[in-house]
Write a protein that holds these residues in place. Structure first.
Motif, short mmCIF file in Angstrom:
data_model
loop_
_atom_site.label_atom_id
_atom_site.label_comp_id
_atom_site.label_asym_id
_atom_site.label_seq_id
_atom_site.Cartn_x
_atom_site.Cartn_y
_atom_site.Cartn_z
N ARG A 75 15.72 5.60 8.04
CA ARG A 75 14.60 4.55 8.06
C ARG A 75 13.63 4.95 6.84
O ARG A 75 13.32 4.17 6.17
N ALA A 76 13.28 6.32 7.16
CA ALA A 76 12.34 7.01 6.02
C ALA A 76 13.00 6.57 4.64
O ALA A 76 12.05 6.18 3.74
N LYS A 77 14.32 6.84 4.37
CA LYS A 77 14.63 6.53 2.95
C LYS A 77 14.58 5.19 2.58
O LYS A 77 14.31 4.81 1.42
N VAL A 78 14.87 4.26 3.53
CA VAL A 78 14.79 2.79 3.09
C VAL A 78 13.29 2.52 2.68
O VAL A 78 12.94 1.76 1.88
N ILE A 79 12.44 2.92 3.44
CA ILE A 79 11.03 2.52 3.11
C ILE A 79 10.42 3.37 2.01
O ILE A 79 9.83 2.76 1.02
N ALA A 80 11.16 4.51 1.50
CA ALA A 80 10.56 5.41 0.33
C ALA A 80 11.26 4.63 -0.71
O ALA A 80 10.56 4.26 -1.69
N GLU A 81 12.54 4.14 -0.54
CA GLU A 81 13.16 3.39 -1.78
C GLU A 81 12.26 2.01 -2.07
O GLU A 81 12.37 1.59 -3.33
N ASP A 82 11.90 1.45 -1.09
CA ASP A 82 11.24 0.15 -1.45
C ASP A 82 10.02 0.56 -2.06
O ASP A 82 9.56 -0.32 -2.91
N GLY A 83 9.23 1.57 -1.50
CA GLY A 83 8.18 2.03 -2.55
C GLY A 83 8.35 2.40 -3.83
O GLY A 83 7.56 2.06 -4.78
N ILE A 84 9.55 3.16 -4.29
CA ILE A 84 9.95 3.34 -5.50
C ILE A 84 10.08 2.05 -6.33
O ILE A 84 9.63 1.83 -7.48
N ALA A 85 10.86 1.11 -5.84
CA ALA A 85 11.13 -0.17 -6.49
C ALA A 85 9.65 -0.96 -6.68
O ALA A 85 9.53 -1.50 -7.70
N ARG A 86 8.68 -0.74 -5.95
CA ARG A 86 7.18 -1.11 -6.23
C ARG A 86 6.42 -0.38 -7.14
O ARG A 86 5.89 -1.00 -8.26
N GLU A 87 6.60 0.94 -6.99
CA GLU A 87 5.94 1.77 -8.21
C GLU A 87 6.95 2.96 -8.45
O GLU A 87 6.81 3.97 -7.92
N PRO A 88 7.83 2.60 -9.73
CA PRO A 88 8.75 3.85 -9.97
C PRO A 88 8.05 5.08 -10.34
O PRO A 88 8.82 6.14 -10.12
N GLY A 89 6.88 5.02 -10.96
CA GLY A 89 6.43 6.26 -11.16
C GLY A 89 5.56 7.06 -10.34
O GLY A 89 4.82 8.08 -10.60
N ASN A 90 5.40 6.55 -9.20
CA ASN A 90 4.45 7.09 -8.16
C ASN A 90 5.10 8.56 -7.56
O ASN A 90 6.38 8.49 -7.04
N ASN A 100 0.93 -1.14 -0.05
CA ASN A 100 -0.10 0.00 -0.04
C ASN A 100 0.78 1.29 -0.03
O ASN A 100 1.39 1.60 1.06
N ILE A 101 0.94 2.01 -1.17
CA ILE A 101 1.78 3.06 -1.18
C ILE A 101 1.29 4.38 -0.39
O ILE A 101 2.16 4.99 0.19
N GLY A 102 0.16 4.40 -0.30
CA GLY A 102 -0.40 5.50 0.60
C GLY A 102 -0.10 5.32 1.84
O GLY A 102 0.30 6.32 2.61
N VAL A 103 0.22 4.16 2.60
CA VAL A 103 0.43 3.92 3.89
C VAL A 103 1.97 4.19 3.95
O VAL A 103 2.56 4.60 4.82
N ARG A 104 2.57 3.58 2.80
CA ARG A 104 4.11 3.96 2.90
C ARG A 104 4.60 5.12 2.94
O ARG A 104 5.38 5.55 3.63
N VAL A 105 3.87 6.08 2.08
CA VAL A 105 4.07 7.61 2.01
C VAL A 105 3.82 8.03 3.37
O VAL A 105 4.63 9.07 3.92
N ASN A 106 2.59 7.81 3.92
CA ASN A 106 2.24 8.14 5.42
C ASN A 106 3.41 7.73 6.61
O ASN A 106 3.73 8.53 7.49
N THR A 107 3.75 6.71 6.16
CA THR A 107 4.77 5.80 7.34
C THR A 107 6.18 7.02 7.20
O THR A 107 7.16 7.28 8.08
N VAL A 108 6.80 6.99 5.86
CA VAL A 108 7.91 7.99 5.76
C VAL A 108 7.56 9.29 6.21
O VAL A 108 8.72 9.83 6.92
N ALA A 109 6.43 9.91 6.10
CA ALA A 109 6.29 11.27 6.66
C ALA A 109 6.54 11.21 8.20
O ALA A 109 7.04 12.23 8.82
N THR A 110 6.02 10.28 8.87
CA THR A 110 5.93 10.27 10.38
C THR A 110 7.34 9.97 10.70
O THR A 110 7.72 10.49 11.49
N LEU A 111 7.99 9.22 10.19
CA LEU A 111 9.44 8.68 10.49
C LEU A 111 10.31 10.06 10.14
O LEU A 111 11.12 10.38 11.15
N LEU A 112 10.15 10.94 9.24
CA LEU A 112 10.89 12.13 9.01
C LEU A 112 10.46 13.14 10.09
O LEU A 112 11.28 14.00 10.74
N ARG A 113 9.13 13.21 10.42
CA ARG A 113 8.78 13.98 11.49
C ARG A 113 9.48 13.88 12.94
O ARG A 113 9.91 14.53 13.68
#
Length: 610
Positions: free
Chosen positions: A370-385, A351-364
């Motif tokens: 940790r935010a970078k790792v989760i974001a990069e996994d998201g990009i691997a799943r949906e490169p054009g997101n 779920n990319i939406g949840v992944r985005v919100n998780t990254v935002a929370t970690l950055l806050r």
């Protein structure tokens, strides 16, 4: 040889089949008799599965169907029964696989072809659904339901004129069943709505409602059309009729309350949820929907209460867990928000939406690595997101990673164009004056949409481009030239998230007009549905001329969360009538609030490669 292998159970199976409807208890006893002697009897297993499905014991039904198929895979009717069950459970990809096998074993299987098409449509494989429904009509040319379904798919494929022609032909051929005629009229109304022919659309939706007053979705779709006809009170009544018929109609609740908010009718806002929850206290989607709207109007404590209620009712709901995380973060309970979002992400990693919100929370929370790792996994799943790219950029920035500068390069990728006057106008001032007056009739709400970034203003409904708005179409000719120039200036780079999509052809996914009033602004955001995004300035208040405080300017680089960044705004552009600003859709941007008696009016759009 065992008794099970030699015993002929056909008489018992026939007797059970004959009693399935009239005497299901006896039918089950007969089937259990067979299975006690032969636990792998394919016919007995599948018939018992049918009984379990009718008893709403879906898990047992699925197990019985699968056991039957394990005993004898060459049973097209059992594959179809399994596919139907999976479709009912919204497991659309699995339903497609089951129906495909049924059709492979029996190519002219009408029921399986219909089930396959419906599952493909629900699974967003619209091209596949079109092909399936056309195959079905080849097998059975006069099947009205297949025509109805194909027309719906054609409308979803943005080919509403083809849908209209098919539906009119079907209706002209004569339909005895009033429900089928109502379905044709309803789908024709939707096809006409897609073509912006709202008066005609309402006529056919009204006809459908007259034929079948309790028809699902007709009141909901009437309400949408009535909004476009600028009849908000009638739209409210139609949404309420949809909810009265089905208090669990989540789409009607959401759109009703969105409209109430835009009409500034705060005393009625969210009341429909409370009334429905009193009737359906165990239905988790109601507090979930209410929580989402409360969150959007910054009522975070109440949002938290409703998300928590939804989570208690449906612990498996990722949306409820994610909503709790968002509310906790907004309440400043950052550590709890991190735990909540990590729980939600573990439940549904794709779920990319949840992944985005998780990254935002970690950055806050200050955990950029940790935010970078989760974001990069998201990009691997949906490169054009675009949103996950934007979050990745923020994590790089927080870490001081030089790749962030290459990703955003505000000087290179934020470009300003001074458009030439459209044909028939000697200057942009006279054109913008006419365009602004035309847009007056489209800005009819009193407030903004809740799920958009605008605050203190209004936004138009649906896409502006190709909707028959003559001044907008004249402007689009000039915009096309600027977008083509922006793309031509790009270097070729197969690795860069913006540049790797470079090609001459492009199309618009969305287009709209925004109007901000005194103290209005856009929150910092990105554009999930774009590749290149924009702002064209139609009218700008005098306050924007002040270069010191930059009131009403568009700003780039500042995120939607507090990250402790030094100099979060990386570039600001002064808005001027006739100016078009283009930038990557993943680039963070917002508006500096302004104080003025005159409005700031823009036209914006998103571009994707073609």
């Amino acid at each position: 040889m065992s008794n099970a292998a030699t015993t002929d159970f056909s008489a018992l199976i026939r007797d059970a089949l004959a009693r399935m409807d009239s005497d299901p208890a006896t039918a089950e006893t007969l089937l259990q008799t067979v299975l006690s002697a032969d636990a792998n009897h394919a016919d007995a297993l599948q018939l018992l599965g049918v009984l379990r499905r009718e008893q709403r014991r879906e898990g047992e039904a699925e197990e019985l169907y699968r056991r039957s198929l394990a005993a004898n895979p060459r049973q097209p009717h059992v594959h179809h029964n399994l596919g139907s069950l999976l479709y009912y459970q919204r497991r659309y990809t699995e339903a497609v696989a089951a129906e495909l096998e049924a059709v492979r074993l029996k190519p002219n299987y009408v029921e399986a072809l219909l089930g396959l098409g419906l599952a493909q449509q629900a699974d967003k494989d619209l091209k596949g659904a079109e092909k399936t429904f056309r195959t079905l009509l080849h097998v059975q040319p006069n099947l009205a339901l297949a025509k109805q379904c194909l027309a719906g798919v054609l409308t979803d494929l943005d080919r509403p004129k083809e849908a209209e022609a098919m539906l009119r032909q079907a209706m002209a051929s004569g339909v005895a069943n009033p429900r089928q005629m109502a379905a044709f009229a309803h789908n024709l109304g939707i096809a006409l709505k897609k073509q912006k022919r709202f008066d005609e659309a309402l006529t056919h939706l009204d006809a459908a409602k007259s034929l079948v007053p309790d028809m699902p979705l007709v009141d909901y779709n009437r309400a949408s059309v009535l909004q476009h006809l600028q009849r908000p009170d009638d739209a409210l009544a139609s949404y309420r009729a949809a909810i009265a018929r089905n208090p669990a109609d989540i789409m009607a609740h959401r759109d009703l309350n969105q409209l109430l908010h835009r009409l500034d009718r705060g005393e009625e806002f969210l009341a429909s949820y409370d009334e429905a929850m009193a009737l359906l206290p165990e239905f988790a989607s109601l507090p979930l929907g209410k929580g989402d709207l409360l969150y959007r109007v910054n009522r975070y404590e109440e949002a938290h209460e409703n998300f928590a209620r939804a989570a208690r009712l449906a612990p498996e709901s990722v949306s409820a867990q994610d909503g709790l995380g968002l509310a906790l973060l907004s309440l400043g309970r950052v550590d709890e928000a991190v735990r909540q979002h990590e729980t939600a992400l573990a439940m549904e990693p794709e779920n990319i939406g949840v992944r985005v919100n998780t990254v935002a929370t970690l950055l806050r929370a200050g955990d950029a690595e940790r935010a970078k790792v989760i974001a990069e996994d998201g990009i691997a799943r949906e490169p054009g997101n675009q949103t996950i790219l934007a979050m990745w950029g923020l994590s790089l920035r927080a870490l001081g990673d030089e790749r962030e500068a290459a990703l955003n390069d505000y000087d290179k990728y934020v470009q300003v164009f001074e458009l030439d006057p459209p044909e028939g106008f000697s200057d942009m001032e006279s054109f913008n004056h006419e365009l602004n007056a035309y847009l007056d009739r489209l800005h009819v709400d009193k407030r903004e949409f809740l799920d958009q970034t605008l605050r203190g203003g209004t936004q138009t409904l649906d896409n502006l481009f190709s909707a028959g708005h003559d001044p907008v179409n004249k402007l689009r000719v000039q915009i096309d030239k600027a977008v083509a120039t922006y793309i031509a200036r790009m270097k070729s780079d197969g690795e860069h998230p913006l540049l790797k999509h470079k090609r001459a052809g492009f199309q618009y996914t969305d287009s709209w007009s925004s109007r901000l009033y005194d103290c209005g602004f856009h929150t910092n955001h990105v554009h999930p549905r774009g590749w290149i995004s924009s702002a064209y300035y139609v009218s700008v208040p005098d306050a924007a001329a002040n270069e010191a405080d930059k009131q009403g300017w568009i700003k780039f680089g500042e995120p939607h969360i507090e990250m402790g960044l030094k100099d979060p705004v990386r570039r600001a552009v002064q808005p001027k009538p006739g100016t078009l600003v283009l930038f990557p859709s993943y680039t963070w941007h917002g508006t500096v609030p302004f104080h003025a008696s005159t409005a700031r009016t823009t036209i914006a759009f998103d571009v994707v490669p073609k």
